[in-house]
Scaffold this active site. Structure first.
Site, short mmCIF file in Angstrom:
data_model
loop_
_atom_site.label_atom_id
_atom_site.label_comp_id
_atom_site.label_asym_id
_atom_site.label_seq_id
_atom_site.Cartn_x
_atom_site.Cartn_y
_atom_site.Cartn_z
N HIS A 43 0.59 -1.13 0.02
CA HIS A 43 0.13 0.13 -0.12
C HIS A 43 0.30 0.72 0.12
O HIS A 43 1.56 1.15 0.95
CB HIS A 43 -1.11 0.20 1.34
CG HIS A 43 -1.72 0.83 1.28
ND1 HIS A 43 -3.69 0.48 0.58
CD2 HIS A 43 -2.31 2.33 1.57
CE1 HIS A 43 -3.86 1.68 0.87
NE2 HIS A 43 -3.25 2.51 1.55
N ASP A 103 0.43 5.54 -1.36
CA ASP A 103 -0.48 6.40 -1.66
C ASP A 103 -0.03 7.83 -2.52
O ASP A 103 -0.84 8.55 -2.27
CB ASP A 103 -1.61 7.10 -0.35
CG ASP A 103 -2.87 6.17 0.52
OD1 ASP A 103 -3.76 6.01 -0.20
OD2 ASP A 103 -2.43 5.90 1.18
N GLU A 116 -9.08 1.03 -2.69
CA GLU A 116 -8.80 1.25 -0.91
C GLU A 116 -10.24 2.17 -0.32
O GLU A 116 -10.59 3.43 -0.39
CB GLU A 116 -8.07 1.82 -0.47
CG GLU A 116 -8.15 2.45 1.41
CD GLU A 116 -6.88 2.45 1.93
OE1 GLU A 116 -6.36 3.28 2.84
OE2 GLU A 116 -6.32 3.96 0.85
N HIS A 162 -13.46 1.39 3.57
CA HIS A 162 -12.58 2.48 4.34
C HIS A 162 -12.73 2.87 5.61
O HIS A 162 -12.65 2.19 6.36
CB HIS A 162 -12.24 3.86 3.12
CG HIS A 162 -10.88 4.45 3.58
ND1 HIS A 162 -11.03 5.77 4.04
CD2 HIS A 162 -9.59 4.51 4.13
CE1 HIS A 162 -9.62 6.29 4.63
NE2 HIS A 162 -9.07 4.76 4.29
N HIS A 171 -8.50 -2.46 7.68
CA HIS A 171 -10.50 -1.13 7.36
C HIS A 171 -11.76 -1.49 7.84
O HIS A 171 -12.15 -1.20 7.48
CB HIS A 171 -9.95 -0.31 6.24
CG HIS A 171 -9.50 0.53 6.66
ND1 HIS A 171 -9.78 2.15 6.99
CD2 HIS A 171 -8.20 0.60 5.80
CE1 HIS A 171 -8.49 3.14 6.81
NE2 HIS A 171 -7.32 2.49 5.68
N HIS A 173 -2.09 -3.02 4.60
CA HIS A 173 -1.36 -2.11 5.68
C HIS A 173 -2.06 -1.75 6.92
O HIS A 173 -3.39 -1.22 7.55
CB HIS A 173 -1.23 -0.99 5.14
CG HIS A 173 -2.63 -0.57 4.58
ND1 HIS A 173 -3.94 -1.02 3.90
CD2 HIS A 173 -3.02 1.16 4.97
CE1 HIS A 173 -4.17 0.38 3.64
NE2 HIS A 173 -4.61 0.99 4.47
N ASP A 216 2.39 2.20 3.72
CA ASP A 216 0.86 2.86 3.33
C ASP A 216 2.14 4.55 3.83
O ASP A 216 1.33 5.78 4.21
CB ASP A 216 0.80 3.11 5.14
CG ASP A 216 -1.02 3.74 5.33
OD1 ASP A 216 -1.58 3.80 3.98
OD2 ASP A 216 -1.73 4.30 6.56
#
Length: 416
Positions: free
Chosen positions: A40, A42, A143, A170, A216, A237, A306
């Protein structure tokens, strides 16, 4: 002290200080043989936030406002990366699908703009091929289940565009799945985990070969998926709850079930999930690796940094380039070469190959085209297109009346 002695001591100090750390040397050797696969990152969201996805305005070779750029990727020996196609929960029931498509698009364009560094990938074979070419295999994970707008057709479209995992929620409930905040008590459960349509999503992901990501989600959803999925699930993650009791982390009972189902937990580097405080160190992250290994073995562990999705990262893991230091730390703690190679990438490759095998075994099944019940997704931003009678099903009395009329018509035809 004579000048000669002083010079000799200085030379000896330089020799000692420049001597290679044997654990780092071993780490780099292992990373040259097995791709480091991170679950993961971003960076695509940072490109949206900082540049509105205008890649012509940014150079990933020189970008310094993110945890990730191409030089850092090279220094960090990043063999494969799941780039996150993330859009916020506020987009749910509005423009989540459009925004997600734009994030998928920006990953494709990253690979097109930097072909010497990045290679778009959708399979375990692609990861191996990219590693052979000394490029970072670039996969996509969406995600948040709100991104599919409760549509199996959208899920399938994302798969065709290269998405290889979906994080089921999420930080908001969807019309078909509860999110992790339910376990904190700050949000009510709406579905007791997964709704019947949520279970359709799981089955369709198995049929497609798309990985099911349980980061999540609440514990109830973790167990439901581990019960029903034909393919191993992933935590892209998340870290160990026993080490840091944050509800985003994975409790020991679930770690054991991940082992039984041959899935993977890819350890998160966010300070709040590592040490349950604003500060953390590389050693704190290694503690999560050690704990998961103790509870469920090294075969369920991976890396899920992450980066660029969090504000605080541990000292010693400030950006993507620092990951080899963590690998060296695991070796320093007594991890074997085989265990480290498993965590680097072999575990994720095994999981992805198994999902592909499940997909191939289900290739005779037709795509699921039964929609979510309209009453579960009614909102001012959604039309009733695709649902008969504006989404309302005829009552039993109306159905009986229609059947009676049809029967009378057939009788009259037969006697005429």
């Amino acid at each position: 002290m004579s000048l000669a002695v002083s010079l000799l001591l200085c030379a000896m100090c330089r020799s000692v200080s420049s001597a290679e750390d044997p654990y780092m040397s071993r780490a780099l050797k292992l990373m040259s043989e097995t791709p480091l696969i991170d679950g993961h990152n971003d960076l695509p969201w940072q490109l949206r936030q900082q540049f509105d996805n205008q890649l012509n305005k940014v150079d990933l070779n020189t970008l310094e406002t993110t945890h990730t750029n191409i030089p850092k990727i090279k220094t960090g020996r990043l063999g494969a990366q799941f780039w996150s196609a993330y859009v916020p929960c506020e987009s749910q029931h509005k423009d989540a699908v459009r925004q997600t498509l734009e994030q998928i698009d920006v990953v494709h364009r990253m690979c097109e703009k930097y072909p010497n560094a990045l290679m778009f990938a959708t399979s375990s074979q692609d990861i191996a091929e990219a590693f052979k070419r000394n490029k970072t295999a670039s996969l996509i994970g969406v995600e948040g289940g709100h991104s599919i707008d409760s549509s199996l057709g959208t899920l399938r479209t994302f798969y065709h565009l290269g998405v290889r995992y979906l994080t089921l929620t999420h930080s908001c409930n969807t019309p078909w799945a509860d999110n992790w905040l339910v376990d904190t008590g700050s949000e009510p459960s709406q579905h007791d985990g997964l709704s019947p349509f949520g279970k359709q999503v799981i089955a369709e992901m198995n049929r497609l070969g798309m990985l099911i990501d349980l980061s999540h989600v609440p514990i109830r959803v973790m167990h439901q998926v581990l019960d029903m999925s034909k393919a191993p699930a992933i935590f892209s993650h998340s870290s160990a709850y026993t080490v840091c009791p944050h509800k985003r982390n994975v409790p020991d009972e679930v770690l054991k079930r991940v082992k039984e189902t041959e899935g993977i937990v890819m350890v998160n580097f966010y300070n709040d999930y590592v040490s349950c405080s604003h500060t953390a160190t590389l050693a704190d992250v290694a503690d999560h690796f050690d704990h998961i290994r103790t509870v469920a073995g090294s075969d369920i562990i991976g890396f899920g940094g992450d980066y660029d999705g969090v504000e605080r990262v541990p000292e010693g893991l400030e950006d993507v380039s620092k990951v080899p230091s963590l690998v060296a730390e695991l070796l320093r703690r007594g991890w074997s070469d085989q265990e480290v190679s498993a965590a680097l990438g072999n575990n994720l490759l095994r999981v992805l190959k198994r999902a592909e095998e499940v997909r191939d075994s289900l290739n005779k099944l037709s795509p699921d085209d039964v929609p979510i019940p309209s009453e579960e997704v009614k909102n001012p931003c959604r039309t009733d297109d695709g649902y008969p009678n504006g989404g309302a099903f005829p009552s039993l009395s109306i159905t009986a009346l229609l059947l009676t009329l049809a029967l009378q018509y057939l009788i009259s035809r037969g006697t005429s």
